[in-house]
Design a protein around this motif. Structure first.
Motif, short mmCIF file in Angstrom:
data_model
loop_
_atom_site.label_atom_id
_atom_site.label_comp_id
_atom_site.label_asym_id
_atom_site.label_seq_id
_atom_site.Cartn_x
_atom_site.Cartn_y
_atom_site.Cartn_z
N GLY A 75 28.61 -11.93 -8.48
CA GLY A 75 27.31 -11.33 -8.79
C GLY A 75 26.93 -10.14 -7.95
O GLY A 75 25.79 -9.65 -8.03
N GLY A 76 27.84 -9.63 -7.12
CA GLY A 76 27.57 -8.44 -6.34
C GLY A 76 27.85 -7.18 -7.14
O GLY A 76 28.12 -7.23 -8.34
N ALA A 77 27.79 -6.04 -6.46
CA ALA A 77 27.99 -4.75 -7.14
C ALA A 77 28.93 -3.87 -6.34
O ALA A 77 28.97 -3.95 -5.11
CB ALA A 77 26.64 -4.05 -7.33
N ILE A 78 29.67 -3.03 -7.04
CA ILE A 78 30.56 -2.06 -6.41
C ILE A 78 29.87 -0.70 -6.51
O ILE A 78 29.70 -0.16 -7.61
CB ILE A 78 31.94 -2.02 -7.10
N LEU A 79 29.47 -0.15 -5.39
CA LEU A 79 28.76 1.13 -5.38
C LEU A 79 29.73 2.30 -5.26
O LEU A 79 29.50 3.36 -5.85
CB LEU A 79 27.76 1.15 -4.22
N VAL A 80 30.78 2.13 -4.49
CA VAL A 80 31.86 3.12 -4.39
C VAL A 80 33.17 2.37 -4.53
O VAL A 80 33.49 1.50 -3.70
CB VAL A 80 31.83 3.88 -3.05
N SER A 81 33.91 2.66 -5.58
CA SER A 81 35.17 1.96 -5.83
C SER A 81 36.16 2.22 -4.70
O SER A 81 36.05 3.22 -3.98
CB SER A 81 35.77 2.41 -7.16
N PRO A 82 37.15 1.34 -4.52
CA PRO A 82 38.12 1.53 -3.45
C PRO A 82 38.72 2.94 -3.46
O PRO A 82 39.17 3.43 -4.50
CB PRO A 82 39.19 0.47 -3.76
N GLY A 126 30.78 5.45 13.54
CA GLY A 126 31.03 6.81 13.08
C GLY A 126 29.83 7.36 12.36
O GLY A 126 29.00 6.61 11.83
N LEU A 127 29.72 8.68 12.34
CA LEU A 127 28.61 9.36 11.68
C LEU A 127 29.16 10.38 10.68
O LEU A 127 30.14 11.07 10.96
CB LEU A 127 27.73 10.09 12.70
N MET A 128 28.49 10.48 9.54
CA MET A 128 28.82 11.51 8.56
C MET A 128 27.56 11.86 7.79
O MET A 128 26.59 11.08 7.77
CB MET A 128 29.90 11.04 7.60
N ASP A 129 27.53 13.03 7.21
CA ASP A 129 26.40 13.42 6.39
C ASP A 129 26.40 12.63 5.09
O ASP A 129 27.47 12.26 4.57
CB ASP A 129 26.47 14.92 6.06
N LEU A 130 25.22 12.35 4.55
CA LEU A 130 25.13 11.68 3.27
C LEU A 130 25.80 12.55 2.19
O LEU A 130 25.55 13.75 2.12
CB LEU A 130 23.68 11.46 2.88
N PRO A 131 26.65 11.96 1.36
CA PRO A 131 27.25 12.74 0.26
C PRO A 131 26.17 13.25 -0.68
O PRO A 131 25.14 12.60 -0.89
CB PRO A 131 28.15 11.72 -0.44
N GLU A 132 26.40 14.42 -1.25
CA GLU A 132 25.41 15.01 -2.16
C GLU A 132 25.10 14.10 -3.33
O GLU A 132 23.94 13.98 -3.75
CB GLU A 132 25.93 16.37 -2.67
N GLU A 133 26.12 13.42 -3.86
CA GLU A 133 25.88 12.52 -4.98
C GLU A 133 24.95 11.38 -4.56
O GLU A 133 24.07 10.97 -5.31
CB GLU A 133 27.20 11.95 -5.50
N GLY A 134 25.16 10.87 -3.34
CA GLY A 134 24.30 9.81 -2.85
C GLY A 134 22.86 10.26 -2.69
O GLY A 134 21.92 9.52 -3.03
N VAL A 135 22.68 11.47 -2.20
CA VAL A 135 21.32 12.01 -2.05
C VAL A 135 20.65 12.14 -3.41
O VAL A 135 19.47 11.80 -3.56
CB VAL A 135 21.38 13.38 -1.33
N ARG A 136 21.41 12.60 -4.41
CA ARG A 136 20.83 12.74 -5.75
C ARG A 136 20.42 11.38 -6.31
O ARG A 136 19.47 11.28 -7.10
CB ARG A 136 21.84 13.41 -6.69
N MET A 137 21.10 10.33 -5.90
CA MET A 137 20.80 8.98 -6.39
C MET A 137 19.74 8.28 -5.55
O MET A 137 19.41 7.12 -5.80
CB MET A 137 22.08 8.14 -6.43
N GLY A 138 19.22 8.99 -4.55
CA GLY A 138 18.14 8.43 -3.75
C GLY A 138 18.56 7.77 -2.46
O GLY A 138 17.73 7.10 -1.81
N ALA A 139 19.81 7.94 -2.03
CA ALA A 139 20.26 7.35 -0.78
C ALA A 139 19.54 7.98 0.40
O ALA A 139 19.23 9.17 0.40
CB ALA A 139 21.77 7.53 -0.63
#
Length: 272
Positions: free
Chosen positions: A75-82, A38-51
């Motif tokens: 020791g991993g990280a959650i970037l977008v919560s469920p 699937g394809l989607m545009d990068l979320p604006e918040e992600g772009v602001r964070m450098g995605a």
């Protein structure tokens, strides 16, 4: 997004299907009637964070909350919560070395299929370019139950194959310094790697290294699309009328040519 859909439809041969909702513009790419990516545009918040544009691999799990809690413990990280999405309940996460992937439950577009992974248009291989593959493998084993494909571990090997439910679906290797960040690289199956590489070039993408032949006769090529997302192709190669020396611009380290995507060292081939 429409430009990306047109590029991959041309390169891989996927059909394009609009799967947008009132809340989200979304495009499915299918192999026949089977949804593949699937394809989607990068979320604006992600772009602001450098995605930046990238492919994100999804792993189906039974208990999202339990796996998210386990990622933190390992020791991993959650970037977008469920969160609920158009494809199911998802979470975007990272392993301890920073490689991103996602978890999903309740898939909207069918269940994961382990059969037919060698068919054209399917995602046929998953490759982790790790900071240190020997240290990160236990993370995926404990979290997802992935297993080493070979019981005879070779400490000198540069590549670690892994399997799911007895089927080998990918490998892990320690990345070269030229790869700036740990990441997953996904291989799309095509009928003819040489022709597909030419379509990458014609569509505005770049081939990062000349196609590599594996010992089993399969060919692979690593690429970047016009928007900067890394991907790879694998399949046969009908070389009639296509000389290897005519491959598009090569911009990645030639050292990649010594590492086969399926974990075997290969010698440079004599140009035909």
């Amino acid at each position: 997004m429409p430009l990306a859909a047109a590029f991959y439809a041309g390169v891989v041969g996927w059909a394009v299907k609009d799967a947008s909702s009132p809340e989200l513009a979304y495009t499915l790419l299918t192999a026949g009637d089977t949804p593949v990516v699937g394809l989607m545009d990068l979320p604006e918040e992600g772009v602001r964070m450098g995605a930046t544009p990238r492919w994100l691999g999804y792993v189906a799990v039974d208990d999202m909350d339990a796996r998210v809690a386990q990622i933190r413990r390992l020791g991993g990280a959650i970037l977008v919560s469920p969160t609920d999405s158009n494809i199911g309940r998802i979470a975007v996460v990272a392993d301890p070395q920073g490689a991103n992937f996602a978890l999903v439950t309740g898939l909207t577009y069918g269940q994961p299929q382990q059969s037919g992974l060698d068919q054209p248009g399917r995602v046929g291989w998953h490759e982790l370019l790790a900071e240190d593959r020997s240290k990160v493998f236990p993370f995926y084993g404990k979290l997802l139950g992935w297993q080493q494909a070979s019981t005879e571990a070779d400490p000198t090997s540069v590549y670690e194959l892994f399997s799911v439910a007895g089927q080998t679906i990918g490998g892990m290797l320690t990345k070269l310094p030229s790869v700036l960040q740990a990441c997953w690289l996904h291989y799309f199956n095509v009928d003819d790697v040489g022709a597909a590489a030419r379509r990458v070039h014609e569509g505005g993408g770049r081939v990062l290294l000349e196609p590599i032949e594996l010992p089993d006769g399969c060919w692979i090529v690593r690429c970047v699309d016009p928007q900067g997302a890394l991907f790879a192709l694998q399949g046969a190669w009908d070389q009639k009328g296509i000389a290897r020396s005519s491959a598009p611009e090569v911009t990645w380290s030639a050292k990649w040519g010594d590492i086969a995507s399926k974990g075997r060292m290969v010698l440079p081939k004599t140009k035909r």
